[in-house]
Design an enzyme around this catalytic site. Structure first.
Site, PDB file in Angstrom:
ATOM      1  N   PHE A  29       0.784   1.472  -6.704  1.00  0.00           N
ATOM      2  CA  PHE A  29       0.451   0.392  -7.644  1.00  0.00           C
ATOM      3  C   PHE A  29       0.325   0.871  -9.084  1.00  0.00           C
ATOM      4  O   PHE A  29       0.043   0.098  -9.981  1.00  0.00           O
ATOM      5  CB  PHE A  29      -0.764  -0.428  -7.194  1.00  0.00           C
ATOM      6  CG  PHE A  29      -1.989   0.334  -6.732  1.00  0.00           C
ATOM      7  CD1 PHE A  29      -2.495   1.411  -7.444  1.00  0.00           C
ATOM      8  CD2 PHE A  29      -2.661  -0.081  -5.581  1.00  0.00           C
ATOM      9  CE1 PHE A  29      -3.639   2.073  -7.012  1.00  0.00           C
ATOM     10  CE2 PHE A  29      -3.811   0.580  -5.137  1.00  0.00           C
ATOM     11  CZ  PHE A  29      -4.294   1.667  -5.866  1.00  0.00           C
ATOM     12  N   GLY A  64       4.605   1.556  -1.793  1.00  0.00           N
ATOM     13  CA  GLY A  64       4.817   2.143  -3.111  1.00  0.00           C
ATOM     14  C   GLY A  64       3.474   2.413  -3.738  1.00  0.00           C
ATOM     15  O   GLY A  64       2.432   2.257  -3.092  1.00  0.00           O
ATOM     16  N   HIS A  70     -12.580  -0.684  -8.026  1.00  0.00           N
ATOM     17  CA  HIS A  70     -13.719   0.252  -8.133  1.00  0.00           C
ATOM     18  C   HIS A  70     -13.324   1.699  -7.827  1.00  0.00           C
ATOM     19  O   HIS A  70     -14.120   2.601  -8.033  1.00  0.00           O
ATOM     20  CB  HIS A  70     -14.897  -0.215  -7.257  1.00  0.00           C
ATOM     21  CG  HIS A  70     -14.738   0.021  -5.787  1.00  0.00           C
ATOM     22  ND1 HIS A  70     -15.794  -0.057  -4.908  1.00  0.00           N
ATOM     23  CD2 HIS A  70     -13.653   0.344  -5.025  1.00  0.00           C
ATOM     24  CE1 HIS A  70     -15.372   0.204  -3.678  1.00  0.00           C
ATOM     25  NE2 HIS A  70     -14.080   0.440  -3.723  1.00  0.00           N
ATOM     26  N   ASP A 108       0.873  -1.185   0.000  1.00  0.00           N
ATOM     27  CA  ASP A 108       0.000   0.000   0.000  1.00  0.00           C
ATOM     28  C   ASP A 108       0.907   1.230   0.000  1.00  0.00           C
ATOM     29  O   ASP A 108       2.143   1.110  -0.037  1.00  0.00           O
ATOM     30  CB  ASP A 108      -0.934  -0.014   1.234  1.00  0.00           C
ATOM     31  CG  ASP A 108      -2.257   0.747   0.982  1.00  0.00           C
ATOM     32  OD1 ASP A 108      -2.186   1.958   0.707  1.00  0.00           O
ATOM     33  OD2 ASP A 108      -3.326   0.126   1.041  1.00  0.00           O
TER      34      ASP A 108
HETATM   35  C1  LIG Z   1     -10.841   1.499  -0.595  1.00  0.00           C
HETATM   36  S1  LIG Z   1      -9.333   1.187   0.210  1.00  0.00           S
HETATM   37  C2  LIG Z   1      -9.313  -0.566   0.287  1.00  0.00           C
HETATM   38  C3  LIG Z   1      -8.383  -1.086   1.328  1.00  0.00           C
HETATM   39  C4  LIG Z   1      -8.433  -2.604   1.533  1.00  0.00           C
HETATM   40  N1  LIG Z   1      -8.097  -3.339   0.339  1.00  0.00           N
HETATM   41  C5  LIG Z   1      -9.796  -3.016   2.044  1.00  0.00           C
HETATM   42  O1  LIG Z   1     -10.589  -3.561   1.285  1.00  0.00           O
HETATM   43  O2  LIG Z   1     -10.088  -2.740   3.216  1.00  0.00           O
HETATM   44  C6  LIG Z   1      -8.163   1.563  -1.055  1.00  0.00           C
HETATM   45  C7  LIG Z   1      -6.719   1.348  -0.655  1.00  0.00           C
HETATM   46  O3  LIG Z   1      -5.885   1.668  -1.778  1.00  0.00           O
HETATM   47  C8  LIG Z   1      -4.737   2.336  -1.286  1.00  0.00           C
HETATM   48  N2  LIG Z   1      -4.127   3.116  -2.380  1.00  0.00           N
HETATM   49  C9  LIG Z   1      -4.624   4.234  -2.967  1.00  0.00           C
HETATM   50  N3  LIG Z   1      -3.800   4.650  -3.937  1.00  0.00           N
HETATM   51  C10 LIG Z   1      -2.747   3.779  -3.955  1.00  0.00           C
HETATM   52  C11 LIG Z   1      -1.582   3.670  -4.750  1.00  0.00           C
HETATM   53  N4  LIG Z   1      -1.340   4.540  -5.727  1.00  0.00           N
HETATM   54  N5  LIG Z   1      -0.753   2.637  -4.516  1.00  0.00           N
HETATM   55  C12 LIG Z   1      -1.001   1.719  -3.539  1.00  0.00           C
HETATM   56  N6  LIG Z   1      -2.105   1.778  -2.741  1.00  0.00           N
HETATM   57  C13 LIG Z   1      -2.967   2.796  -2.955  1.00  0.00           C
HETATM   58  C14 LIG Z   1      -5.277   3.180  -0.163  1.00  0.00           C
HETATM   59  O4  LIG Z   1      -4.262   3.613   0.714  1.00  0.00           O
HETATM   60  C15 LIG Z   1      -6.278   2.237   0.492  1.00  0.00           C
HETATM   61  O5  LIG Z   1      -5.680   1.452   1.500  1.00  0.00           O
END
Ligand SMILES: C[S@@+](CC[C@H](N)C(=O)[O-])C[C@H]1O[C@@H](n2cnc3c(N)ncnc32)[C@H](O)[C@@H]1O
Length: 352
Positions: free
Chosen positions: A243, A241, A261, A215
């Site tokens: 994604f 990092g 989503h 994350d």
């Molecule tokens: C809606 S949350 C979902 C978190 C987890 N998978 C869950 O279902 O509880 C979206 C996640 O994507 C992460 N995120 C957002 N942009 C990101 C990026 N560019 N690279 C890695 N993670 C990212 C956020 O920090 C967050 O933890």
């Protein structure tokens, strides 16, 4: 027929719900008051001081430092919606619905409900008509930056968001574990895995598996404190990092829960293509999301889709066909969609 008679005829015609149209509309619009009262009650933590035995509102107001007459009005409305149970003498008890507002309830909705009235969310929803006019998200319209960038300078909003995701995750994590057999996976990467609630639950159930939590740096840094990986720390590592730039290497499965989503097709293609580059021939991608049904009629995915419209840059809930096309554009093939006990499905893809 005179105009008055026509009008009467119109207002007494029944809406699909069986209510006259004006009453049906009123009921829909007053959903705002119910949702905001629920959010306020969650923010105040009222349920933490309640049980199935009724307690007086004065006692609750003292516990949560609230104005008793105002709290009574909020509790009375919520009781009318079956959230609480109202008893004589301005007393209230928990119902199975409000049990879920307690901070320590498994799968607590406290932080999710509280987040509904976080300033950023309210400001973003205030721009919904503009979102629809322009296709831009409400957070960017309100603040000039997307939600994740905004959270970097608002730790209190980020904290509430992460807590909301984590507690919501505990319900869906259990349902995903029940629905999907992970036993052939050697190493699982949870991409955008937040603080590791889902990964920790999977690793606990599959003692042969190794896992990588991936994350953003500010999120991964909070994973240790959250403790979800504590029991499995010898088999779990964290990587931080973006994604959009890279994903962990040397894994035979990649799980993404409530990630796809959040983004438009092009950005999803970037994430999925980076995963595809790392995926061994027998590897798999597990996307955990709601799937929008083709049929008209109520579905949680259709409401969550509006949250995505308002709060994310191009994010949306997708139909099965849209998932098929998205995977294909990243060199993947949708092989099956497994329903779970919750509205979230496990959507499995393999190399095309
Ligand atoms: C809606 S949350 C979902 C978190 C987890 N998978 C869950 O279902 O509880 C979206 C996640 O994507 C992460 N995120 C957002 N942009 C990101 C990026 N560019 N690279 C890695 N993670 C990212 C956020 O920090 C967050 O933890």
């Amino acid at each position: 027929m005179n105009i008055l008679a026509e009008l009467e005829n119109e207002t007494t015609a029944t809406a699909p719900a069986g209510l006259p149209p004006a009453a049906a509309l009123t009921q829909i619009l007053f959903g705002k008051q119910v949702a905001f009262c629920l959010s306020a009650a969650a923010r105040l933590g009222v349920a933490d001081y309640m049980s199935a035995e009724p307690v007086q509102v004065g006692y609750l107001a003292e516990r949560v430092a609230a104005h008793a007459p105002a709290l009574y009005r909020v509790m009375r409305l919520l009781a009318s919606a079956d959230v609480f149970e109202e008893h004589p003498g301005q007393s209230f008890a928990l119902t199975p619905i409000s049990e879920l507002l307690k901070s320590d309830a498994p799968g607590s909705f406290r932080h999710l409900a509280s987040m509904w009235s976080d300033e950023w969310s309210v400001a973003a929803y205030g721009r919904l008509a503009e979102c629809v006019r322009t296709g831009q998200d409400g957070v960017t319209l309100a603040y000039g930056r997307n939600a994740f960038d905004l959270f970097e300078s608002h730790p209190e909003w980020a904290e509430n968001f992460q807590r909301a995701m984590t507690s919501y995750s505990s319900v869906t994590a259990a349902a995903i574990l029940k629905a999907y057999d992970f036993s052939e996976i050697q190493c699982l990467a949870d991409v955008g895995g937040g603080r590791g609630k889902l990964l920790g639950s999977i690793l606990k159930q599959y003692p042969q598996m190794r896992g990588v939590l991936f994350d953003l740096p500010n999120v991964v840094s909070g994973a240790q404190g959250a403790g979800h990986l504590a029991e499995v720390q010898d088999r779990a590592r964290t990587e931080s990092g973006s994604f959009f730039e890279r994903v962990p290497a040397h894994c035979d499965a990649y799980i993404l829960k409530h990630i796809i989503h959040d983004w438009d097709d092009q950005r999803c293609r970037t994430i999925l293509s980076l995963i595809r580059e790392q995926l061994p021939p027998h590897g798999r991608v597990l996307v955990c999301e709601m799937v929008v049904p083709q049929e008209p009629g109520p579905a949680p995915a259709k409401a969550l889709d509006i949250e995505m419209l308002v709060c994310t840059c191009g994010g949306k809930e997708r139909t099965a066909d849209e998932f098929t096309q998205l995977f294909a554009s990243a060199g993947l093939r949708l092989v099956r969609i497994l329903p779970t006990e919750t509205p979230v499905c496990v959507i499995e893809a393999r190399p095309a």
